[in-house]
Write a protein that holds these residues in place. Sequence first.
Motif, PDB file in Angstrom:
ATOM      1  N   HIS A  10     -29.960 -10.692 -23.502  1.00 45.42           N
ATOM      2  CA  HIS A  10     -30.920  -9.793 -24.157  1.00 45.42           C
ATOM      3  C   HIS A  10     -31.318 -10.333 -25.535  1.00 45.42           C
ATOM      4  O   HIS A  10     -32.488 -10.339 -25.904  1.00 45.42           O
ATOM      5  CB  HIS A  10     -30.261  -8.412 -24.284  1.00 45.42           C
ATOM      6  CG  HIS A  10     -31.222  -7.271 -24.412  1.00 45.42           C
ATOM      7  ND1 HIS A  10     -30.818  -5.964 -24.308  1.00 45.42           N
ATOM      8  CD2 HIS A  10     -32.557  -7.230 -24.636  1.00 45.42           C
ATOM      9  CE1 HIS A  10     -31.878  -5.180 -24.463  1.00 45.42           C
ATOM     10  NE2 HIS A  10     -32.941  -5.921 -24.667  1.00 45.42           N
ATOM     11  N   HIS A  27     -36.120  -4.315 -31.037  1.00 43.91           N
ATOM     12  CA  HIS A  27     -34.773  -4.838 -30.783  1.00 43.91           C
ATOM     13  C   HIS A  27     -33.967  -4.999 -32.074  1.00 43.91           C
ATOM     14  O   HIS A  27     -32.757  -4.816 -32.085  1.00 43.91           O
ATOM     15  CB  HIS A  27     -34.848  -6.169 -30.019  1.00 43.91           C
ATOM     16  CG  HIS A  27     -35.257  -5.991 -28.590  1.00 43.91           C
ATOM     17  ND1 HIS A  27     -36.567  -5.950 -28.209  1.00 43.91           N
ATOM     18  CD2 HIS A  27     -34.523  -5.796 -27.458  1.00 43.91           C
ATOM     19  CE1 HIS A  27     -36.628  -5.752 -26.888  1.00 43.91           C
ATOM     20  NE2 HIS A  27     -35.416  -5.664 -26.416  1.00 43.91           N
ATOM     21  N   TRP A  31     -38.766   2.818 -24.132  1.00 46.79           N
ATOM     22  CA  TRP A  31     -37.731   3.155 -25.104  1.00 46.79           C
ATOM     23  C   TRP A  31     -37.664   4.667 -25.301  1.00 46.79           C
ATOM     24  O   TRP A  31     -38.669   5.351 -25.138  1.00 46.79           O
ATOM     25  CB  TRP A  31     -38.063   2.526 -26.465  1.00 46.79           C
ATOM     26  CG  TRP A  31     -38.000   1.032 -26.487  1.00 46.79           C
ATOM     27  CD1 TRP A  31     -38.925   0.165 -25.953  1.00 46.79           C
ATOM     28  CD2 TRP A  31     -36.978   0.217 -27.054  1.00 46.79           C
ATOM     29  NE1 TRP A  31     -38.529  -1.133 -26.166  1.00 46.79           N
ATOM     30  CE2 TRP A  31     -37.334  -1.128 -26.840  1.00 46.79           C
ATOM     31  CE3 TRP A  31     -35.794   0.500 -27.736  1.00 46.79           C
ATOM     32  CZ2 TRP A  31     -36.543  -2.190 -27.286  1.00 46.79           C
ATOM     33  CZ3 TRP A  31     -35.008  -0.556 -28.181  1.00 46.79           C
ATOM     34  CH2 TRP A  31     -35.385  -1.890 -27.952  1.00 46.79           C
ATOM     35  N   ASP A  73     -33.138   1.120 -25.621  1.00 42.02           N
ATOM     36  CA  ASP A  73     -33.916   0.266 -24.720  1.00 42.02           C
ATOM     37  C   ASP A  73     -33.606   0.670 -23.278  1.00 42.02           C
ATOM     38  O   ASP A  73     -32.455   0.594 -22.848  1.00 42.02           O
ATOM     39  CB  ASP A  73     -33.481  -1.193 -24.966  1.00 42.02           C
ATOM     40  CG  ASP A  73     -34.383  -2.212 -24.291  1.00 42.02           C
ATOM     41  OD1 ASP A  73     -35.117  -1.840 -23.356  1.00 42.02           O
ATOM     42  OD2 ASP A  73     -34.337  -3.388 -24.704  1.00 42.02           O
ATOM     43  N   HIS A 130     -33.864  -4.938 -18.080  1.00 37.64           N
ATOM     44  CA  HIS A 130     -33.101  -6.083 -18.612  1.00 37.64           C
ATOM     45  C   HIS A 130     -31.955  -5.629 -19.536  1.00 37.64           C
ATOM     46  O   HIS A 130     -31.046  -6.391 -19.805  1.00 37.64           O
ATOM     47  CB  HIS A 130     -34.019  -7.113 -19.299  1.00 37.64           C
ATOM     48  CG  HIS A 130     -34.649  -6.668 -20.582  1.00 37.64           C
ATOM     49  ND1 HIS A 130     -35.997  -6.774 -20.834  1.00 37.64           N
ATOM     50  CD2 HIS A 130     -34.131  -6.134 -21.711  1.00 37.64           C
ATOM     51  CE1 HIS A 130     -36.269  -6.332 -22.050  1.00 37.64           C
ATOM     52  NE2 HIS A 130     -35.150  -5.936 -22.604  1.00 37.64           N
TER      53      HIS A 130
HETATM   54 MN   MN3 Z   1     -34.964  -5.220 -24.434  1.00 41.35          MN
END
Ligand code: MN3
Length: 192
Positions: free
Chosen positions: A27, A83, A130, A164, A168
Amino acid sequence: MKYELPKLNYGYDALEPYIDAKTMEIHHTKHHQAYTDKMNGVLEKYPELTQSPEELMAMFDSLKMDEADKKVFKNHGGGYINHKLFWQNMDPANQKDQQLVDDLAAAFGSLETFKEKFTAAAVGQFGSGWAWLVRNKEGELEVYGTSNQDSPLLKGHAPILCLDVWEHAYYLKYQNKRPEYIENWWKVVKMI
Ligand code: MN3
């Protein structure tokens, strides 16, 4: 302006067993690196834009960029910014923020109600996106979901806590069990 991949203040295995080391490593070093690189690719075309990515996102509507570049900045600049906060939110060294806890209880009736609302926003986000806790322009606390890498800064809101829910972020360990990932994610949030 060229930006580096924001550093993690803790090891990839620091959030085990809730968030596994392999997911954290991929990530951070693949996904977040790609958002950073693609954002840099656009920003280097506009050396006159010396503001931070966060400031540029907050002035998105008036941003003087080619439309296609603007779209890339929204997606990859969003990925860079989102992120960065996400890693900070999960820092094991974070201390409980009593002021925030009190504000959440006042705004949502109780801390539990806030957590239920945030969890519902995360579980219910259709597709990639998100869940957010933000302060809106009036200074009120709000919870909602956004699609893709859309940042609350686009609405003039200040992000406080984010989760998140792109696959992924959890698929290696949790596969399709997004609710289980979210339930375990709360265990790595030390600020509330
Ligand atoms: Mn992400």
